[in-house]
Design a protein around this motif. Sequence first.
Motif, PDB file in Angstrom:
ATOM      1  N   LYS A  60       0.823  -1.212   0.000  1.00 13.22           N
ATOM      2  CA  LYS A  60       0.000   0.000   0.000  1.00 13.22           C
ATOM      3  C   LYS A  60       0.857   1.262   0.000  1.00 13.22           C
ATOM      4  N   TYR A  61       2.110   1.111   0.464  1.00  9.65           N
ATOM      5  CA  TYR A  61       3.019   2.256   0.458  1.00  9.65           C
ATOM      6  C   TYR A  61       3.688   2.382  -0.911  1.00  9.65           C
ATOM      7  N   THR A  62       4.095   3.588  -1.245  1.00 14.37           N
ATOM      8  CA  THR A  62       4.797   3.805  -2.505  1.00 14.37           C
ATOM      9  C   THR A  62       6.300   3.944  -2.301  1.00 14.37           C
ATOM     10  N   ASP A  63       6.733   4.023  -1.051  1.00 16.79           N
ATOM     11  CA  ASP A  63       8.156   4.211  -0.773  1.00 16.79           C
ATOM     12  C   ASP A  63       8.455   3.632   0.601  1.00 16.79           C
ATOM     13  N   GLY A  64       9.721   3.276   0.839  1.00 15.97           N
ATOM     14  CA  GLY A  64      10.127   2.783   2.140  1.00 15.97           C
ATOM     15  C   GLY A  64      11.078   1.619   2.024  1.00 15.97           C
ATOM     16  N   VAL A  65      11.895   1.453   3.069  1.00 17.12           N
ATOM     17  CA  VAL A  65      12.822   0.327   3.154  1.00 17.12           C
ATOM     18  C   VAL A  65      12.486  -0.421   4.438  1.00 17.12           C
ATOM     19  N   PHE A  66      12.153  -1.691   4.313  1.00 15.67           N
ATOM     20  CA  PHE A  66      11.662  -2.463   5.433  1.00 15.67           C
ATOM     21  C   PHE A  66      12.506  -3.719   5.637  1.00 15.67           C
ATOM     22  N   THR A  67      12.427  -4.253   6.842  1.00 10.45           N
ATOM     23  CA  THR A  67      13.075  -5.527   7.132  1.00 10.45           C
ATOM     24  C   THR A  67      12.118  -6.370   7.952  1.00 10.45           C
ATOM     25  N   LEU A  68      12.217  -7.683   7.852  1.00 10.67           N
ATOM     26  CA  LEU A  68      11.319  -8.567   8.582  1.00 10.67           C
ATOM     27  C   LEU A  68      11.719  -8.613  10.052  1.00 10.67           C
ATOM     28  N   GLY A  69      10.764  -8.330  10.919  1.00 13.23           N
ATOM     29  CA  GLY A  69      10.997  -8.391  12.356  1.00 13.23           C
ATOM     30  C   GLY A  69      10.487  -9.703  12.926  1.00 13.23           C
ATOM     31  N   GLU A  70       9.698  -9.612  13.987  1.00 12.35           N
ATOM     32  CA  GLU A  70       9.174 -10.803  14.657  1.00 12.35           C
ATOM     33  C   GLU A  70       7.932 -11.337  13.934  1.00 12.35           C
TER      34      GLU A  70
ATOM     35  N   TYR B  83      -2.579  -0.241 -19.356  1.00  8.52           N
ATOM     36  CA  TYR B  83      -3.586   0.610 -19.975  1.00  8.52           C
ATOM     37  C   TYR B  83      -3.940   1.824 -19.125  1.00  8.52           C
ATOM     38  N   ALA B  84      -3.571   1.800 -17.854  1.00  8.44           N
ATOM     39  CA  ALA B  84      -3.821   2.931 -16.948  1.00  8.44           C
ATOM     40  C   ALA B  84      -2.678   2.978 -15.947  1.00  8.44           C
ATOM     41  N   PRO B  85      -1.534   3.562 -16.349  1.00 14.60           N
ATOM     42  CA  PRO B  85      -0.342   3.566 -15.490  1.00 14.60           C
ATOM     43  C   PRO B  85      -0.629   4.142 -14.104  1.00 14.60           C
ATOM     44  N   GLY B  86      -0.088   3.472 -13.087  1.00 17.74           N
ATOM     45  CA  GLY B  86      -0.271   3.911 -11.708  1.00 17.74           C
ATOM     46  C   GLY B  86       0.970   4.573 -11.164  1.00 17.74           C
ATOM     47  N   LYS B  87       0.971   4.798  -9.852  1.00 18.49           N
ATOM     48  CA  LYS B  87       2.103   5.442  -9.198  1.00 18.49           C
ATOM     49  C   LYS B  87       3.321   4.521  -9.181  1.00 18.49           C
ATOM     50  N   LYS B  88       4.477   5.116  -9.353  1.00 15.91           N
ATOM     51  CA  LYS B  88       5.708   4.344  -9.273  1.00 15.91           C
ATOM     52  C   LYS B  88       5.977   3.968  -7.821  1.00 15.91           C
ATOM     53  N   ARG B  89       6.345   2.730  -7.588  1.00 14.63           N
ATOM     54  CA  ARG B  89       6.596   2.238  -6.236  1.00 14.63           C
ATOM     55  C   ARG B  89       8.073   1.913  -6.077  1.00 14.63           C
ATOM     56  N   THR B  90       8.643   2.376  -4.971  1.00 19.93           N
ATOM     57  CA  THR B  90      10.078   2.162  -4.726  1.00 19.93           C
ATOM     58  C   THR B  90      10.295   1.455  -3.391  1.00 19.93           C
ATOM     59  N   ILE B  91       9.388   0.560  -3.044  1.00 25.15           N
ATOM     60  CA  ILE B  91       9.502  -0.167  -1.780  1.00 25.15           C
ATOM     61  C   ILE B  91      10.633  -1.193  -1.869  1.00 25.15           C
ATOM     62  N   LYS B  92      11.387  -1.298  -0.789  1.00 23.62           N
ATOM     63  CA  LYS B  92      12.442  -2.297  -0.695  1.00 23.62           C
ATOM     64  C   LYS B  92      12.258  -3.109   0.575  1.00 23.62           C
ATOM     65  N   LEU B  93      12.536  -4.398   0.488  1.00 24.07           N
ATOM     66  CA  LEU B  93      12.530  -5.265   1.658  1.00 24.07           C
ATOM     67  C   LEU B  93      13.913  -5.878   1.807  1.00 24.07           C
ATOM     68  N   VAL B  94      14.499  -5.686   2.968  1.00 27.05           N
ATOM     69  CA  VAL B  94      15.814  -6.268   3.244  1.00 27.05           C
ATOM     70  C   VAL B  94      15.595  -7.715   3.669  1.00 27.05           C
TER      71      VAL B  94
END
Length: 453
Positions: A80-90, A112-123
């Motif tokens: 749901k987020y378009t940006d952020g750097v996350f890591t798996l916790g508990e 056919y209907a381009p959406g927002k660019k997403r730059t989410i990263k998961l470590v």
Amino acid sequence: MIVGRHEVERSTPVHGVLRKDARAFVDRLSEIHASFARLNGFDGSAGQMVALPDNAGRFAMVLIGLGEHPDPFASAALAKYTDGVFTLGEGWADHTAAALGLLLGLYRFDNYAPGKKRTIKLVAPDTVDIDDVRRIADAVYLTRDLVNTPANDLGPAELADAAQALGRKHGAKIEITDGEELEIGFPMIAAVGAASPRPPLLIDMTWGEEDAPRLTLVGKGVVFDTGGLNIKPGNSMALMKKDMGGAAQALGLAAMVMSAGLPVRLRVLIGAAENAIGGAAFRPGDVLRSRKGLSVEIGNTDAEGRLVLADVLTLADQDEPELLIDFATLTGAARVALGPDLPGLFTRSDALAEDIRLAGEDVHDPVWRLPLWDRYATWLKSPIADINHISSQPFAGASTAALFLDRFVDKAKAYAHFDVYSWNAEERPGRPKGGEAQSIRALYQWLSVRYTA
């Protein structure tokens, strides 16, 4: 995007919280974070997500509710987020599934209907094979894209283009059979596609060392199915762009096999056609000659997929592959029996069925075995041909379709048929509504163990 720890400086921990553990989990947070979680009503219910801020207004942590029975791809809520750097916790029982879940949740069909660019990263944790997770996600994206593409933009030729693009990427050889050569060599594919202005064709992809174990994948590539002269009602025709879902599954699995460099001689065969309505359409009551030489009486032109597959399976079987697998959106009966989530698996090998079932459980890609009940083969008798392609009885439609296909496989060492839906009817974590890859992650898991590079 999935990255390694060395690729980022700061990341936000994401905790998965079961409903039964939610109160205790919140109670041990700092006072301000606990208060924030309670004010947002966080109780660990499935699908809940609360971002807790730090003093600088950034994410301090994210809580995702897992409910009573955790979805392995619940991490997809981060999409749901378009940006952020996350890591798996508990709280994550399967780190690989959690990493894959985010990537699958980030999928969008926006041609056919381009959406927002997403730059989410998961470590990803060190226990996760990042390259493999990316490989699987890429293959699922390919499969979904093909199924989601409207039929006006994905005919037999465009499906062949997609196969050629995949082949070029991995150094595979592609041959296309069409025109008169198709009519002579694959008469039932030609008959199914005869009424369409977009000519039918056969896609033949080969990859790997010639002396390696032979793995052959067959896909039903009916790019749109009107039902032919036995025309479908409108509500049944609405999703028929997905009738090439079997071809999409075959290409998706092939992408994983080639990307991983599994030591096999891979062959992918796809019969591509459009079952249209016109003066050249084949008719109920016609008798078609198959590639195998069997004469086939047509009981209903809306059962065209098995005709296409029969000719392709005959070709595939000539190589005597160690393993032959076909994928097809073949019967409504399989969906009545199993619903949209469970592909039906048909095979005469108990060991093969169990191996694939267990692999599916391991990677959260379930399949369900249905019977090749030989007594029902008598329902395919024809008074004027070697076989009728539909049953004379209103029962066991998925099994009788599989029995029909089984008549065209003699030499393969092992054979499995998958009756898939290729579609998510409702959105769930990591599984957006629309085209879906089904059974191929299970098969890739099993093949990766069976054929170790």
